[in-house]
Each structure stands twice: as structure tokens, then as C-alpha cells.
Design an enzyme around this catalytic site. Structure first.
Site, PDB file in Angstrom:
ATOM      1  N   TYR A 113      -2.848  -6.606   5.375  1.00  0.00           N
ATOM      2  CA  TYR A 113      -1.536  -6.387   4.752  1.00  0.00           C
ATOM      3  C   TYR A 113      -0.522  -7.378   5.314  1.00  0.00           C
ATOM      4  CZ  TYR A 113       2.525  -3.978   2.836  1.00  0.00           C
ATOM      5  OH  TYR A 113       3.681  -3.687   2.158  1.00  0.00           O
ATOM      6  N   SER A 148      -0.409  -4.815  -2.936  1.00  0.00           N
ATOM      7  CA  SER A 148       1.038  -4.990  -2.876  1.00  0.00           C
ATOM      8  C   SER A 148       1.351  -6.271  -2.091  1.00  0.00           C
ATOM      9  CB  SER A 148       1.692  -3.751  -2.260  1.00  0.00           C
ATOM     10  OG  SER A 148       3.071  -3.741  -2.481  1.00  0.00           O
ATOM     11  N   ASP A 192       3.482   0.280 -13.213  1.00  0.00           N
ATOM     12  CA  ASP A 192       3.881  -0.092 -11.857  1.00  0.00           C
ATOM     13  C   ASP A 192       5.305  -0.638 -11.925  1.00  0.00           C
ATOM     14  OD1 ASP A 192       4.250  -0.963  -9.296  1.00  0.00           O
ATOM     15  OD2 ASP A 192       2.343  -2.030  -9.148  1.00  0.00           O
ATOM     16  N   HIS A 230       2.009   2.061  -8.874  1.00  0.00           N
ATOM     17  CA  HIS A 230       1.707   1.249  -7.696  1.00  0.00           C
ATOM     18  C   HIS A 230       0.625   1.869  -6.833  1.00  0.00           C
ATOM     19  CE1 HIS A 230       2.770  -2.218  -5.346  1.00  0.00           C
ATOM     20  NE2 HIS A 230       2.983  -1.506  -4.260  1.00  0.00           N
TER      21      HIS A 230
END
Length: 715
Positions: free
Chosen positions: A486, A566, A649, A684
Site C-alpha cells: 500500500y 486504492s 466507486d 470502493h
């Protein structure tokens, strides 16, 4: 391995019944119109031929047709992968266990979530007393035929007689807040619309505080920028139009606001921020008889992290990083007024990163991260150590909610090979007992969870968790490996259970999770080292993790799959552009792919704290250098890519993924598959029903297995 391919010719689809090998497959992607849009930005001409794909799929027929055509090609390809059925069956079986959420006490009632195993949405139950008979209070599974309407947040009134809860439909960030009578189960007439990025905080039992945005223009609910958030008070039994405006800043429309009330009902604490960075202003209001006056400034300027722990009388307790990059606990006495009130250190900064704090009973419970794994301890209210909570494994402890005067708190502990078990912790005796423990269909002892450290490009020492079957590790042969990352927004990646990852491990693969810079694992300095002008460090850390896995013989060259969602989807897009030779396959999920326009949609403007401003030249040049959409090069042999997104989203609008996929397909139409899977009635990620989770992840794992050479066991 074999699979079937469906070839698109123009707008017509013909099904091929001929099985072909992966290497011989020639996918024909849908024709994607190239526009003529190009803009000169800071002296450089920037082409944006697929800008039309930013339009909302619900309102633009051309985008809707493109989505349908892409999904048909993708599903035809995925439907021919023999691994898909195996992964679907294993994920479903591994998810089929009773699981519980953390209980919350209000009055004599205990509220908690429960899923029997494969329910699309977890249900909310209540018990009168800890050992009372469970009673179903809310069942979101009855709210929509497709299971895509979810129970989001919920909060009981102080006496436990009423429950305010928010509804999430189709994965959107928008929330509708409703009220329920706990004793009768009757839903009241009260209804709040256009709530978003909000908590629910009761003021006694008469009403609650929430945050909302102005109603968006019709047709632009899922794309328009979110500005002018305000805090309102809703009184039970009145229409939303009568709600009282509590706090807003029309002169500073980019500020977002949230409000909390201390458990004794004495203080309202309003926290304001402009982006995703943990920098806040804090205002307080003294509550008298359910009424309050004008806000008073406690913390001015968006400079530091301030998180309210709770209040006892006129003393407020906070976590802050002011003068403490790995955070500390402070308190402030407001008995003589807010002006001139001084903060006093209660628990000093330590080597570990402070993650959470809660006052329970007459104790302070702190949760720390040590090399991205949890530890917890109990202190007295004057900051002196009382007891460490033993966790006994590399894992994540979460929860520890409660309030002053409570004799108990609940927490969950999980790891890569252990689904979350719920424990009740007695704050007086320091004893933990099991509240709910899942019955497993696998043996956790069959799996090895370890943490290793590797050197990034600049020599920085980065931790990484590696999970394998013990038999695989003992054999010592490289196996296909799924690497996850991430690296942003001060988010810490910690060990946790996933049925999806467990299915990959059962198939004989390895799973790795790298704790990249940009996260919060080591406090503010670690976050700062991976954002703004330092963002390339995140990509370097991830690339170095892949190189380490190959060099250590954990995965073979050609056997490394990468995944992120994301901000992690941005990560995958960027590293695949920079090192296409290193990775065999990738899954970029709901990613931020156009770094030059991210701030023009919904919540994108908040992200400038991590990414910078596309309107400022210095920031723009950094963004331009790594933006996934803008750095795809024609003719490059990119790894096999499955991009995943959803039509609803409204956090990272799907146009990011649409444009990136179109550019990737055009760059090398005869190379490895570059496909996009677009879920309907999903957002999302939050609130996604179980059947969609199983279907989506069996597609992803089958795709990654195909291109890393992971052979699933015979059924």
C-alpha cells in the site's frame, strides 16, 4: 492449461469453442475511441485521449457500452481458466464460519455484528446483559435482492434504548441515517440524507451529531467534488430540515469536520482537517443541559495530529504527534476555561508507534505497533504501567473500546493464519476471556508466519511478512508468490486473516506483505519518507521487496504476482511501468491512475496531503514522473494485468481504471492480457456482499495463478 477465448469484432461478440494455450491466445480488445484532447502543462504537451471515459457510466451511454464490451471480453477469458472454479469453492468454504464483531455496551444492552458464514451482509444483534439471549435487531440481507445494501456505522444512545444506524447502498460513500427503537425493533420515521465521512455521536439520549455535505447536483452525485462539510444536530422525532447547524466554515470550504461527545456528556469536541494528513484544528463546546454555546478554539492551525481519547469531567485526553513523531498521550484541564489551557504529557513517546488509546473503567489501555505487529498494555490514569496484555503471536489486536467506569472492554486478535477471535478483558483483574472464537476448517499450525527485513534501493531497512505452508517452506523450493503493498496516507499494514489469501496458500503459493514507506508503521517520519516528493521511495521499496523474494528463493523469476488497492492500485500501476520485467502478473484494484487530475473528483481533493497539488509545478513534475496513466510506453512487454474497479466507486472514480486500461491495451495489443473487471452495484470495497467477494477474488486469483504457474490441487 487451457481456456476459452471470446473474440470481439467491432461491436459483435462471437464465442470460440476451441481451447487454446495461453501463449497462443490473441485477445481482441474492444475498440476504444481516442479523443484529441491535449493540454500544455508547465511547458509540456499532455495528451489525454481517453478523457471521455471519465464520464459517469450511469449517465453516458458510450461509457456504458465500453464497460459492457470490456466485461464481456474479460469474463470470456476468465471463464476459461480452470483454476477459477477451484478458487471459488475454496474461498467460499474458507469464509463459511461463524464470525462476530466487537460488542458495544449501552445501558444494559450489548450490541454486536454476527455473520453465520456466507450471509451477504452481517446482521446486528443485541443482548440484555452479557449472558442474555441474542436477539436479531437489523438484517441488511433483507434490504436489497442483490445483497448490495449494507449496514455501515451504528451507534446506540447512551441508555441503549435507541439505535442510530447508517445505510450504504451499492458501495457508495453516501450514507442514509435511520433510527430504531431497540425494545420493539421498530424503525422510526427520522431519516438523514447526504451524510458522508461521518461518525454518529449521541448527545445524551435526545439526539445525535453527524456530518454531511450539501445535496449535490442531480446526476453528479458520484463525481462532483465534496466541499463545505458541516456538523449538524438531529433531535429525535423531527425532520432533517429542522436539524441544527452546529459547526461549519463556509469561508474555508475545503475543511472537513467531525464531532464527538465525551462519554460523560460534558464536552463536544469538533475536529477539522483539510486533507487526509493527520493535521487538525480542534474546537470545543461545553454542554449544559443538552445545550451549548459558541465553539472555543483549543488547537489552532493544521499542524499536528490530535485524536480525542475521551474526557472525564473537565479533563480531556488526546493522542498527539506534537513533539512526538511516534505519538504520545497528553491531557488538558479546561476547568478554568479554554483560553490559556496547557497540555501535560501523560505517556511519553516510545520506540514503538502508538496506534490507539482508550479509557476503560479507571484504566488507560494503549495499543502499540512494534515492527507492524500489535502489542497492548494497561496503565493507570496517571500513566503508570499496570499490565501488558499478552497476545502470544505475530498479529493484530483491535478494539479496546469502552468508557470511563466500565469494568470491561472487548478486543479482537487475528493473524494471517488465525481468523479474528473476540476477547473480553476485565480492566480490574487484567484477565482476558474468550467471548467468541471461530471454528476453523483448517489447521493454523500448518502455516508459517514470519517477518523478514530487506534493504531498499537507498539502503533503508523495510519489514515484510511472509506466509507459507510449513511444508512448502521446509521443501525450500521457490513457489508462485503474491506480494501485496500500500505505502501511503499513514496507513499501517498489519497481520490479519483473509479467506482469499488462505486459498492462495492452500494452493501451494506464498503470500508476502511489505510495510512500505508512506505508511504509519514507524510514525510520522516513515509516512513523510513516502509521500509528496518522496513518493518514489514507496515504489523503490516495493520493487526491492520483489527482488528480495526472488533472490531468497521464495519465488521463482517469472512467478511473482503483485496486488494493491486504492493507493495500492496506484502502486501497482507505477511499479509495473517502472519494472515490467520483474513481475509476472498484477492486480491493480480501484487505483488512482491519473495523477494529474485526481483532485477534480469527489474525495480526490483530500489526497493532496500525500500526493501534492497538480496545479503547482514542483508537485506536478513529481506526479508526472510516476503517474501510471501517463507513463505507459508503446511496445513494452508488460506483465499480465487484471484491473478491477466498480461502477459506484465514488471514492476513486472508475474513470481512473478505465483510462489506464485503455492506454495499456493500446500500448501492446498483442502482448499478455490486459483486462479490466468492472463490478456493478459496488463501490470502493466497503459493504460488498459475500457472493461478489467470492466471485471477484476467484477471478483475480485464477488470473494470477495462470500467469505465475501456480497449479491448484486436484479436486
Amino acid at each position: 492449461m487451457t481456456f476459452r477465448a471470446r473474440t470481439l469484432i467491432g461491436a459483435l461478440f462471437a464465442v470460440s469453442a476451441v481451447a487454446v494455450s495461453a501463449q497462443d491466445l490473441k485477445l481482441t480488445y474492444p475498440q476504444t475511441t481516442k479523443g484529441e484532447i491535449a493540454e500544455v502543462q508547465f511547458g509540456e504537451r499532455i495528451a489525454d485521449p481517453y478523457r471521455w471515459l471519465e464520464n459517469d457510466v450511469r449517465t453516458d451511454p458510450k461509457v456504458a457500452a465500453w464497460v459492457e464490451q470490456q466485461n464481456q471480453v474479460t469474463q470470456a477469458y476468465l471463464g476459461g481458466l480452470p483454476q477459477r472454479d477451484w478458487f471459488a469453492a475454496r474461498i467460499k468454504a474458507l469464509m463459511d464460519y461463524e464470525r462476530f464483531g466487537l460488542p458495544q455496551k449501552a445501558g444494559a444492552n450489548y450490541f454486536y455484528m454476527r455473520n453465520s458464514g456466507l450471509q451477504n451482509q452481517s446482521q446486528l444483534f443485541v443482548r440484555q446483559g452479557l449472558d442474555g439471549t441474542p436477539r436479531l435487531l437489523l438484517d441488511p440481507n433483507s434490504w436489497a435482492k442483490d445483497g448490495a445494501t449494507a449496514l455501515a456505522d451504528w451507534e446506540p444512545s447512551d441508555n441503549g434504548k435507541l439505535l442510530a444506524y447508517s445505510i450504504q447502498d451499492g458501495g457508495s460513500d453516501w450514507r442514509t441515517i435511520r433510527l430504531l427503537d431497540v425494545a420493539t425493533g421498530k424503525v422510526l420515521a427520522d431519516e438523514i440524507q447526504w451524510a458522508k465521512f461521518t461518525g454518529i455521536s449521541w448527545v445524551g439520549n435526545a439526539g445525535f451529531l453527524y456530518s454531511r455535505f450539501p445535496e449535490p447536483e442531480k446526476g453528479k452525485e458520484f463525481q462532483s467534488l465534496n466541499t463545505n462539510q458541516a456538523v449538524y444536530f438531529h433531535k429525535i422525532g423531527t425532520p432533517q430540515s429542522a436539524d441544527q447547524l452546529v459547526y461549519s466554515t463556509p469561508d474555508r470550504p475545503k475543511l472537513g469536520h467531525g464531532a464527538e461527545v465525551t462519554h460523560d456528556g460534558r464536552w463536544m469536541v469538533i475536529t477539522s482537517s483539510q486533507g487526509t494528513d493527520s493535521r487538525y484544528e480542534v474546537h470545543v463546546k461545553r454542554i449544559n443541559g443538552g445545550k451549548w454555546g459558541q465553539p472555543q478554539t483549543l488547537i489552532k492551525g493544521l499542524e499536528n495530529d490530535w485524536r480525542l481519547i475521551d474526557g472525564m469531567g473537565d479533563t480531556l485526553y488526546f493522542i498527539t504527534n506534537k513533539g512526538a513523531p511516534r505519538l504520545k498521550v497528553v491531557k488538558v484541564d479546561l476547568s478554568r476555561g479554554v483560553a490559556g489551557a496547557q497540555f501535560v504529557d501523560l505517556v511519553a513517546e516510545r520506540e514503538e508507534t502508538l496506534e490507539r488509546a482508550q479509557i476503560v473503567g479507571n484504566r488507560l489501555i494503549l495499543g502499540y505497533l512494534k515492527d507492524a505487529a500489535s502489542k497492548a498494555e494497561v496503565l493507570s490514569l496517571d500513566g503508570k504501567p499496570v499490565k501488558e496484555i499478552t497476545l502470544n503471536a505475530i498479529g493484530t489486536a483491535s478494539g479496546f473500546g469502552g468508557k470511563p467506569g466500565d469494568p470491561e472492554t472487548f478486543y479482537s486478535f487475528s493473524s494471517f493464519n488465525q481468523p479474528g477471535a473476540i476477547y473480553r478483558f476485565d480492566s480490574n483483574t487484567g484477565v482476558s476471556t474468550v467471548f467468541a472464537q471461530p471454528k476453523l476448517t483448517f489447521n493454523p499450525d500448518d502455516y508459517q508466519v514470519e517477518q523478514q527485513f530487506y534493504a531498499s534501493k537507498d539502503g533503508t531497512r523495510v519489514p515484510m511478512f511472509i506466509v507459507r505452508k510449513k511444508s512448502v517452506a521446509a521443501e525450500g523450493k521457490p513457489v508462485p508468490t503474491l506480494l501485496y503493498g500500500y505505502g501511503g496516507f499513514d496507513v499501517s499494514l498489519t497481520p490479519g486473516f483473509s479467506a482469499v489469501r488462505m486459498a492462495w496458500l492452500e494452493a501451494g503459493g506464498a503470500f508476502a506483505m511489505a510495510n512500505l514507506r508512506g505508511g504509519g508503521e514507524y510514525g510520522k517520519a516513515w509516512h513523510d519518507a513516502g509521500r509528496l516528493a518522496n513518493k518514489q521511495n514507496v515504489f523503490d521499496d516495493f520493487i526491492a521487496a520483489g527482488e528480495y523474494l526472488i533472490a531468497q528463493g521464495i519465488t521463482p523469476s517469472g512467478g511473482l504476482a503483485v496486488q494493491g488497492g486504492s493507493n495500492g492500485g496506484l502502486l501497482i500501476g507505477a511499479v509495473v511501468n517502472q519494472r515490467p520485467d520483474l513481475f509476472a502478473a498484477g492486480n491493480a484494484a480501484v487505483g488512482v491512475m491519473d495523477m494529474l487530475r485526481f483532485d477534480q473528483f469527489t474525495a480526490g481533493r483530500y489526497w493532496v496531503d500525500d500526493y501534492g497539488y497538480p496545479s503547482k509545478e514542483a508537485d506536478w513534475r513529481v506526479l508526472r514522473a510516476y503517474s501510471p496513466y501517463h507513463n505507459i510506453r508503446a511496445g513494452v512487454e508488460y506483465p499480465a494485468m487484471l484491473v478491477t474497479t466498480a461502477d459506484t466507486d465514488d471514492r476513486v472514480v472508475p474513470g481512473h481504471s478505465f483510462k489506464y486500461t485503455a492506454a495499456l491495451q493500446a500500448a501492446n495489443p498483442d502482448g499478455k492480457p490486459h483486462l479490466i473487471r468492472i463490478e456493478t452495484r459496488a463501490g470502493h470495497g466497503a459493504g460488498k456482499p459475500t457472493d461478489k467477494v467470492v466471485a471477484e477474488n476467484s477471478d483475480i486469483l485464477a488470473f494470477l495463478a495462470e500467469w505465475t504457474g501456480l497449479d491448484v490441487p486436484a479436486r
